[in-house]
Design a protein around this motif. Sequence first.
Motif, PDB file in Angstrom:
ATOM      1  N   ILE A  62     -18.412   8.114  -2.579  1.00 54.74           N
ATOM      2  CA  ILE A  62     -17.431   8.013  -1.498  1.00 54.74           C
ATOM      3  C   ILE A  62     -18.070   8.363  -0.166  1.00 54.74           C
TER       4      ILE A  62
ATOM      5  N   TYR B 208      -8.620  17.631  -7.184  1.00 52.42           N
ATOM      6  CA  TYR B 208      -9.375  18.812  -7.589  1.00 52.42           C
ATOM      7  C   TYR B 208      -8.501  20.040  -7.697  1.00 52.42           C
TER       8      TYR B 208
ATOM      9  N   GLN C 208      -6.058  15.159  -2.591  1.00 50.07           N
ATOM     10  CA  GLN C 208      -6.081  13.723  -2.813  1.00 50.07           C
ATOM     11  C   GLN C 208      -7.084  13.365  -3.912  1.00 50.07           C
ATOM     12  N   ARG C 209      -8.165  14.094  -3.979  1.00 48.28           N
ATOM     13  CA  ARG C 209      -9.163  13.830  -5.005  1.00 48.28           C
ATOM     14  C   ARG C 209      -8.762  14.411  -6.356  1.00 48.28           C
TER      15      ARG C 209
ATOM     16  N   PHE D  42     -14.833   7.242  -8.963  1.00 43.07           N
ATOM     17  CA  PHE D  42     -15.999   7.330  -8.079  1.00 43.07           C
ATOM     18  C   PHE D  42     -16.390   8.783  -7.892  1.00 43.07           C
ATOM     19  N   SER D  43     -17.666   9.004  -7.787  1.00 44.51           N
ATOM     20  CA  SER D  43     -18.090  10.381  -7.538  1.00 44.51           C
ATOM     21  C   SER D  43     -17.965  10.674  -6.047  1.00 44.51           C
ATOM     22  N   ASP D  44     -18.031  11.938  -5.713  1.00 44.58           N
ATOM     23  CA  ASP D  44     -17.943  12.331  -4.307  1.00 44.58           C
ATOM     24  C   ASP D  44     -19.057  11.684  -3.504  1.00 44.58           C
TER      25      ASP D  44
ATOM     26  N   TRP E  98      -8.627   6.872   2.605  1.00 49.68           N
ATOM     27  CA  TRP E  98      -7.700   7.882   2.082  1.00 49.68           C
ATOM     28  C   TRP E  98      -7.161   7.462   0.717  1.00 49.68           C
TER      29      TRP E  98
ATOM     30  N   LEU F 153      -9.711   7.821  -2.025  1.00 51.63           N
ATOM     31  CA  LEU F 153     -10.025   9.176  -2.471  1.00 51.63           C
ATOM     32  C   LEU F 153      -9.361   9.467  -3.807  1.00 51.63           C
ATOM     33  N   ARG F 154      -8.205   8.859  -4.003  1.00 45.38           N
ATOM     34  CA  ARG F 154      -7.432   9.146  -5.197  1.00 45.38           C
ATOM     35  C   ARG F 154      -8.152   8.698  -6.467  1.00 45.38           C
ATOM     36  N   ASP F 155      -9.008   7.703  -6.291  1.00 42.48           N
ATOM     37  CA  ASP F 155      -9.655   7.108  -7.453  1.00 42.48           C
ATOM     38  C   ASP F 155     -10.750   8.023  -7.976  1.00 42.48           C
ATOM     39  N   LYS F 156     -10.504   8.618  -9.133  1.00 39.36           N
ATOM     40  CA  LYS F 156     -11.459   9.609  -9.613  1.00 39.36           C
ATOM     41  C   LYS F 156     -12.659   8.985 -10.293  1.00 39.36           C
TER      42      LYS F 156
END
Lengths: 768, 699
Positions: A294, B580, B577-578, A289-291, A281, A284-287
């Motif tokens: 993750i 978006y 959280q991401r 990394f790409s989806d 969780w 997830l905040r760390d942008k």
Amino acid sequence: MGTEIKSQENCENSLRNRKKKEALTQNNVLKSSEKSEVKPQNESKGKVENQQQIESTTKPQIHEERNDKSFRIRLEFDPMSVVLFTLAIITRFFKLSEPRNVVFDELHYGKYVSLYMRNVFFFEKHPPLGKQLIASAAYFAGYNGNNTFSKIGSEYSENVPIFWLRFIPALFGSLLVPVSYNLLLQLKINRWVATLGGLLIVFDNALLTQSRFILMEPMLILFSTSALLFLMRFLDSKYFSINWCLNGLLAGVFYSFSISVKYVGFYSYVLGGILVARHIWLELRDKTFSDLTIAMRIITKGILLVVIPTAIYLGIFHIHLNMLYKAGPHDSVMTSAFQASLEGGLASITHGQPLKVVHGSQITLRHTNGRPCWLHSHAQVYPVKYEDKRGSSHQQQVTCYSFKDVNNWWIVKRPSKVDFSIGDELDMIKDGDEIQLVHGLTSRALNSHDVAAPVSPQSQEVSCYIDYNISMPGQLLWRVEILNKEEEGIHWHAIKSQVRLVHVTTQTALRFTGRQLPQWGYNQHEIAADKNLNHPDTSDQKERERQLLKSEMIPMERTDLSFWQKFRELQSKMFWQSDTVQNHMYSSEPLEWPFLSKGIAYWYQKDTNAQIHLLGNIALWYSTTFSLLFYVAFLVFYLLRRRRQFIDLNDQEWRKFQDAGFTFLLGYLINFLPYFFVERTLFLHNYLPALIYKIYLLCFLIEHIHDILRRSNQNLIIFTYKVLVCSWLIYVFHVFRTFLIVSYGRTRLTTDDVMNLRWRDTWDFIFS
Amino acid sequence: MTLTKTKESSMKNSTTKDSQEKDKWYRIALSVVILLTVVTRFHKVLEPDHVCWDETHFGKMGSWYINRTFFFDVHPPLGKMLIALSGKLTGYNGTYPFEKPADKYNGTNYEGMRVFCTALGAAIVPMAFETVSDLTGSVQAAFISAGYIIFDVGMITLNQYILLDPPLLFFMAASVMGMVKVSKFTQNQSFTRRWWQWLMFTGTMIACTISVKFVGLFVVLLVGFQTISDLWNVLGDLSKPIFYSIYQLAARAFALILWPIILYIFFFYIHLSVLNKSGNGDGFYSSGFQSRLIGNSLYNASMPREVAYGAIITLKNHKTGGGYLHSHFHLYPKTVGARQQQVTTYTHKDDNNKWLIKPYDRETFGKKNVTIVKNGDLVRLEHFQTRRNLHSHNEKAPITVKHFQNGTGDANDIFKILIVNGREGDPIETVSTKFKLIHYFQHCAVTSPGKQLPKWGFEQQEVSCNPNLRDKNVLWNVEDNYFEMLPNVSFHVYAPSFISRFLESHAVMLQGNAGLKPKEGEITSRPWQWPINYKGQFFSGGNFRIYLLGNPIIWWSNLVFMALFLLTYFIAAVKQQRGYEESEEIQKKEYKWRSLNAGMWLFMGWILHYLPFWAMGRVLYFHHYFPAVIFNSMLTGVMFNYLAERMPNWMKHVAIGTIFGILSYSFKLFQPLAYGFADASTESNSTMFGLRWLESWEF
């Protein structure tokens, strides 16, 4: 300390073992004299010390050894671990083989280990790993499994290698200390405080006592703690590095081990799951990394921490079922098919019987829905009048009996034929045929009359017909209805066919009512004939349960069940086996645990008053309980302050504070709270897995307060605090020393001595 | 009301015209909902005119309130008191016996009670409407939620009879509505009169809920969580001083903690003062408690204050619901220990409960000088009817194997009396003294472990001698005391105060609840069966059948929408959280999170009212799920609306039209379950037979 002498014996013992030959002796040569007392005891798992040496000859083949390798990395740099471990070994192993009597639950576990030795199947609701480990130690020590473990306190005969039976729990109990030390270090807790944590675990009497006998908790606790340790390392290490992989693997392995020792290990697994979820969780905040990255990470985590543990769990059961291939005392819990798969089980009794049920077949009929019992009859008759003044037919009783018995045998007979001879042509019984069932020993036929059943008067009585020559002719015809004829065909087959027997004249079905007969029926279960299932009278009854007696024939050949079939059956029986709540003199309630209101008498010697009593270190237990309150108070305080934008802790400290809460406080709650909803008989030792987390939390708190005080920059305050902590530790040690006599149980005690130990008047020591 | 509604619902950007439009729709929708509710609920409310299902219990209890006879029930009193009150006001005189289901009422005034319960049950619908409307600000969502509750035949069935569920559900729904209102007004209108009104309303309603059944605790928890969340928001508002947060906290502590406790105790006060006549529940309570009941043998009883040798006494076990020490001519059966005369405990009063107390060493006691029994004395107890002594020896007791068996008629029968916390020489006083009876040789205490003996012991409770002297069941007290030499004193003096009676009722209720365990072989409804509507419950049989079963369309779609909700919430949370979400419009985002948070609270309500049942060991019934259904139906409304809002306009209307069409059609199909149908089990072509979608439905 007597350890010197013992280590001699141990060397000899270990030398005797077939498995480890040169490798060990070589190590022994290499070892410095100081540590030699420890080494020989590290058998299956505890290569720790050996590998601490420079030796490069270790062969990392199986998981366990690899774990030790990574384990070793820490230990090598850390003499403190070694010191703590030595201390633990000394306390845990001191005079381990005394008393030479059965202590408390050794009664059960010892029995199971013996059954392992003899490959005899047994049923228990705990999973097998713990017993397997102990059994393997016993195997190497050459135990033949012939001790009976008849009752607590009975003496072991000469041929029981009790030291080796108790070896694994003691070793694992000792390993807990360095593992805890490393866990605390992993959470970035100061080295000294971590040492303190290790010492506290050494000094807890309950953990000590529990580690000295054939009990499951030491293994359970060690596995779940190591799993947590490796999980923390796993989450901290760089993605997809070797370390990451190894730690993740080990965490998964240890989690499945702890679940396989006792199902309560699942609580630790839940804790691990929560920690991983939290980690994901936050990530997830760390942008950056790409989806996709993750998602990949989540999947690999899932494989390491879910798939692999599941496989190991299944593997353990595989070993379990493969090892126990002989019939044993608990067979009747399982289905006939299962029993027949065991060597010397049902199949050997009925060997050579045909698969098909024909005229003249001798069969037993087993009730399949719920409680296992067999259709049974005996020479006794129903009493003329029941207690509620109703009359009976006074015919021979028919009951359902939960044990195998010669009186469970029935002969199938066609009404048209006179004798039972089978003849050349098999006269097979099929769906819809009308038959008679003749009781083997009394030669009387199964009968039902329009007479109310003894305990369930709404149903019809079933009896074996005795011709009293009054106007009540027998109504002996029963129609066979095969319920699963789609799968098994219309012919009546052994075990595979499920059969309903319908009484022809009254159209009622033979049924197990679930009620017990009174004294005159030997408390066996009632069998009655109930009105046909197909016409339920839909009156306004709330629940109408119709369990029909389905019959099953005992298989005549050894069945060959696949692992999955066996596993599924065993597993479901393990989960659904209901415990009866018994009132044990030393059972306790969860609320009594944090303040140690009640111990457990483990063993007692009448003439000397020497005794072993499971009691925690009360000073420690109280301190840990208060540490909970302190942590929560701190937490609430910080949260409220932060909400108003007062930042007391910097990010790093706050993170650490949260981590401690998430691992230790949560770990404690997860391991403790479920017991409030459990309806089993509970004992103090159920609390030990939770206790461990409390001790860690206490350590964190000691450090946290120290950190806060250090901000004041007043050396005097810090010094006073340190002195306070040290004196508290000394007091804890003093309490430990005081209660050591009931942990080891070697000291002769007078009544006064016992009374002096009774610090709380709820503690029930035994004395005469 | 509506004015503020307008103020609230008008978003920053919306024009006045919009809000007026919305207000109009709100009023129309609410009227439709109320109309439909009244029509569906009060249709055939008086049929069948016989006792249905648990009416036999609650009707009976209502009668007892009207007659003021004391009884014991595991639930708190408010629901039954309301039923009794409604009965009393509508002319029911409390004489109907309510013996068993299907008894005809035959002119009894049962109508008032039925209508009262139905009215309470009907009020749930508009309250749910209000709740959803306040939570989401959408009339549409509220309307769908209300539709889901209106057309649920199970809800109708459960709320049409004299049961505890209508008041329970009513108070629960009211608490939730109050909670939502308070939360809504907290932001801008704290400490206004309206805010206070709703706060006190919520406090009152939670007190009422928990005073009907203890499951009200779950709604208390829900309100507690919501309150914490509100306070957390208040605390985070840095524009307000810290004292503001403290006021908020104090106000809520008063309205939601203190005030409900006062109310709760007050309800018990009414309960205990109304029921002042002896009834069938006496035996469950302690001697002191009984002395307050008119007609009980202890009421205004006068008997000697102290126990002297030669007195004839009865001994009551001091645990809650403990019986009297009892013996009778029958022996223990052959297989159970020695063949001695049975000793049991028995909760009813009987001559066989009487014992003669004697010193340990002589049979005669001075006629002149009376000796009082003191703490630490060695005594023997002789059963008055059979002239045999209480006795114990080292034999296994019938059930609790570890204890020694008690029997009468031997020499090994000396017991030591030990008063709890007593000093040497303290006398034994009637009723007030608690003591242990300790066997002198075996050193074990006479105990009633609370287990039932089998048939041979007439299902009375076992008595054994327990070596664990600290067991909580070893305490006894003297209840009756007959002795001519001592002066009789009035008993009333020892009667306990209201508070101790209040506490004792709770102990007894708690034990009663814990005792509601399923018996061996008995099948109870399991929680997993409930959400899938696996099996219903017959309310009435014979030719007028009523079967409690949820509308399957509603219940199953409820589950679908709940799963959808969880999925949506999860995705939204991950997206947030991401990071978006930053690209989304603020207004849209706000609306989305308002809906999702509303859904989250409702989901929490559902979880709180459902999950705990998994951990309960007691007997469970299908109707325990209905509080959770209300939450689930509201959640469906929210979720449906959330999805519909994302559709194009025409599709939205089609969707809403379709769902109402399906709801009313399924209602039409299943309404006979609630309004009564004839026995049709044998005719396979009957209408009801076609509706048996699941094998497990029993109609």
